[in-house]
Motif scaffolding. Structure first.
Motif, PDB file in Angstrom:
ATOM      1  N   UNK A   1      -0.977   1.061   9.996  1.00 52.93           N
ATOM      2  CA  UNK A   1      -1.257  -0.150  10.768  1.00 52.93           C
ATOM      3  C   UNK A   1      -0.644  -0.088  12.164  1.00 52.93           C
ATOM      4  N   UNK A   2       0.568   0.409  12.268  1.00 48.79           N
ATOM      5  CA  UNK A   2       1.269   0.560  13.554  1.00 48.79           C
ATOM      6  C   UNK A   2       1.378  -0.754  14.327  1.00 48.79           C
ATOM      7  N   UNK A   3       1.535  -1.841  13.617  1.00 49.65           N
ATOM      8  CA  UNK A   3       1.729  -3.155  14.224  1.00 49.65           C
ATOM      9  C   UNK A   3       2.791  -3.887  13.428  1.00 49.65           C
ATOM     10  N   UNK A   4       3.551  -4.694  14.097  1.00 50.11           N
ATOM     11  CA  UNK A   4       4.568  -5.485  13.420  1.00 50.11           C
ATOM     12  C   UNK A   4       3.945  -6.808  12.983  1.00 50.11           C
ATOM     13  N   UNK A   5       3.241  -6.769  11.872  1.00 46.16           N
ATOM     14  CA  UNK A   5       2.578  -7.948  11.318  1.00 46.16           C
ATOM     15  C   UNK A   5       3.209  -8.297   9.977  1.00 46.16           C
ATOM     16  N   UNK A   6       3.283  -9.585   9.659  1.00 46.56           N
ATOM     17  CA  UNK A   6       3.765  -9.939   8.314  1.00 46.56           C
ATOM     18  C   UNK A   6       2.779  -9.450   7.258  1.00 46.56           C
ATOM     19  N   UNK A   7       3.280  -8.686   6.328  1.00 47.01           N
ATOM     20  CA  UNK A   7       2.440  -8.203   5.221  1.00 47.01           C
ATOM     21  C   UNK A   7       3.155  -8.511   3.914  1.00 47.01           C
ATOM     22  N   UNK A   8       2.378  -8.990   2.962  1.00 47.15           N
ATOM     23  CA  UNK A   8       2.901  -9.232   1.618  1.00 47.15           C
ATOM     24  C   UNK A   8       2.131  -8.336   0.663  1.00 47.15           C
ATOM     25  N   UNK A   9       2.815  -7.856  -0.332  1.00 44.31           N
ATOM     26  CA  UNK A   9       2.159  -7.082  -1.372  1.00 44.31           C
ATOM     27  C   UNK A   9       2.848  -7.385  -2.682  1.00 44.31           C
TER      28      UNK A   9
ATOM     29  N   UNK B   1      -0.965   1.203  -3.442  1.00 46.85           N
ATOM     30  CA  UNK B   1      -2.374   1.561  -3.339  1.00 46.85           C
ATOM     31  C   UNK B   1      -2.824   1.745  -1.896  1.00 46.85           C
ATOM     32  N   UNK B   2      -2.099   1.170  -0.951  1.00 50.18           N
ATOM     33  CA  UNK B   2      -2.479   1.314   0.452  1.00 50.18           C
ATOM     34  C   UNK B   2      -1.277   1.815   1.262  1.00 50.18           C
ATOM     35  N   UNK B   3      -1.539   2.448   2.405  1.00 49.28           N
ATOM     36  CA  UNK B   3      -0.447   3.020   3.196  1.00 49.28           C
ATOM     37  C   UNK B   3       0.321   2.028   4.079  1.00 49.28           C
TER      38      UNK B   3
ATOM     39  N   UNK C   1     -10.959   4.386   0.086  1.00 47.65           N
ATOM     40  CA  UNK C   1     -11.045   2.989   0.494  1.00 47.65           C
ATOM     41  C   UNK C   1      -9.785   2.434   1.139  1.00 47.65           C
ATOM     42  N   UNK C   2      -8.597   2.632   0.545  1.00 50.53           N
ATOM     43  CA  UNK C   2      -7.384   2.099   1.168  1.00 50.53           C
ATOM     44  C   UNK C   2      -7.150   2.609   2.592  1.00 50.53           C
ATOM     45  N   UNK C   3      -7.461   3.867   2.842  1.00 48.64           N
ATOM     46  CA  UNK C   3      -7.318   4.405   4.195  1.00 48.64           C
ATOM     47  C   UNK C   3      -8.287   3.742   5.154  1.00 48.64           C
ATOM     48  N   UNK C   4      -9.539   3.576   4.716  1.00 52.06           N
ATOM     49  CA  UNK C   4     -10.543   2.936   5.556  1.00 52.06           C
ATOM     50  C   UNK C   4     -10.166   1.483   5.846  1.00 52.06           C
ATOM     51  N   UNK C   5      -9.634   0.788   4.846  1.00 50.93           N
ATOM     52  CA  UNK C   5      -9.191  -0.596   5.045  1.00 50.93           C
ATOM     53  C   UNK C   5      -8.104  -0.649   6.106  1.00 50.93           C
ATOM     54  N   UNK C   6      -7.131   0.233   6.002  1.00 53.77           N
ATOM     55  CA  UNK C   6      -6.021   0.208   6.957  1.00 53.77           C
ATOM     56  C   UNK C   6      -6.494   0.567   8.369  1.00 53.77           C
ATOM     57  N   UNK C   7      -7.444   1.494   8.481  1.00 49.36           N
ATOM     58  CA  UNK C   7      -8.006   1.802   9.803  1.00 49.36           C
ATOM     59  C   UNK C   7      -8.704   0.568  10.381  1.00 49.36           C
TER      60      UNK C   7
END
Length: 187
Positions: A88-96, A81-83, A53-59
Motif C-alpha cells: 500500500x505504501x500509505x499511512x492509512x488506518x487498516x484493520x484486520x 491473506x493480503x500484504x 487476488x490479494x496482490x491485485x486488491x492491494x495494487x
C-alpha cells in the motif's frame, strides 16, 4: 594407465566414445522433456495466476489511496491473506482480523475463526462497536453471506478480483471483493 595425448587413438574409438558419453539415453531424454512439459506450465500458472487476488486488491487500493479515495480499510480475510502496508505504501488506518494465538485453553476461537464461523453475527457486532471504514475487503465466499448487511450499511461493490479456479484450503475463494462506503465513493 595415463594415455599420451600426442598419440592419437584409432578413429573408431573416438566415435564409440562420443556415442556413449555425449548423448543421454532416449528414455532419460523423454523423461526430462515430459517433466519440463508438465512442470513449466504448472509453475507459470501457480506463480502468475493462482491466488493472485490479494496482490491485485492491494495494487488497486494503492492507486485509489494515491488519488485520495481511501480513508481506511477493513480486511475481513483469513490471517495474512493480503500484504497490507508492504504494497500500500500509505499511512492509512487498516484493520484486520486478529489471529494471535489464543490462551492455552482449547476450543477458544480467535477473531478470524469467529468471523469465518458466523460472518453475519460478527459484522453486526462490529457495526455496533466500531466506526465504519471507507473500504472493506473480503473473499467471495464470505461476501455472499454478508452482501445484504454490507448494502444496509451503505456499501456497494467497487471491484472484484480473480483469485483461484479451484479450492485449496478453505471454501472456494474464487475472487476477492472490494466494497466502498457510498459516501466515500462520491468523493
Amino acid at each position: 594407465m595415463i594415455e599420451d595425448p600426442s598419440v592419437s587413438s584409432p578413429p573408431h574409438k573416438e566415435k564409440e566414445f562420443s556415442k556413449k558419453h555425449n548423448k543421454y539415453p532416449p528414455k532419460m531424454t523423454a523423461a526430462i522433456l515430459f517433466l519440463l512439459a508438465t512442470n513449466i506450465p504448472m509453475a507459470l500458472y501457480m506463480s502468475l495466476v493462482h491466488q493472485r487476488g490479494p496482490e491485485d486488491v492491494m495494487n488497486h487500493l494503492a492507486k485509489e489511496a494515491f488519488q485520495g479515495k481511501v480513508k481506511s480499510i477493513l480486511f475481513l480475510t483469513p490471517c495474512h491473506a493480503t500484504p497490507y502496508y508492504s504494497m500500500l505504501h500509505r499511512n492509512l488506518p487498516m484493520q484486520f482480523l486478529d489471529c494471535t494465538p489464543s490462551s492455552e485453553e482449547k476450543g477458544v476461537l480467535d477473531e478470524s475463526d469467529r468471523f469465518m464461523t458466523d460472518p453475519v453475527s460478527f459484522m453486526s457486532k462490529f457495526a455496533n462497536n466500531s466506526s465504519f471504514p471507507s473500504h472493506i475487503v473480503l473473499f467471495e465466499s464470505e461476501e455472499q453471506k454478508l452482501r445484504s448487511s454490507l448494502i444496509s450499511f451503505d456499501y456497494r461493490e467497487e471491484k472484484r478480483f480473480f483469485n483461484a479456479h479451484f479450492k485449496v484450503d478453505r471454501d472456494l475463494q474464487a475472487s476477492v471483493v472490494v466494497y466502498v462506503r457510498i459516501i466515500y465513493s462520491l468523493i
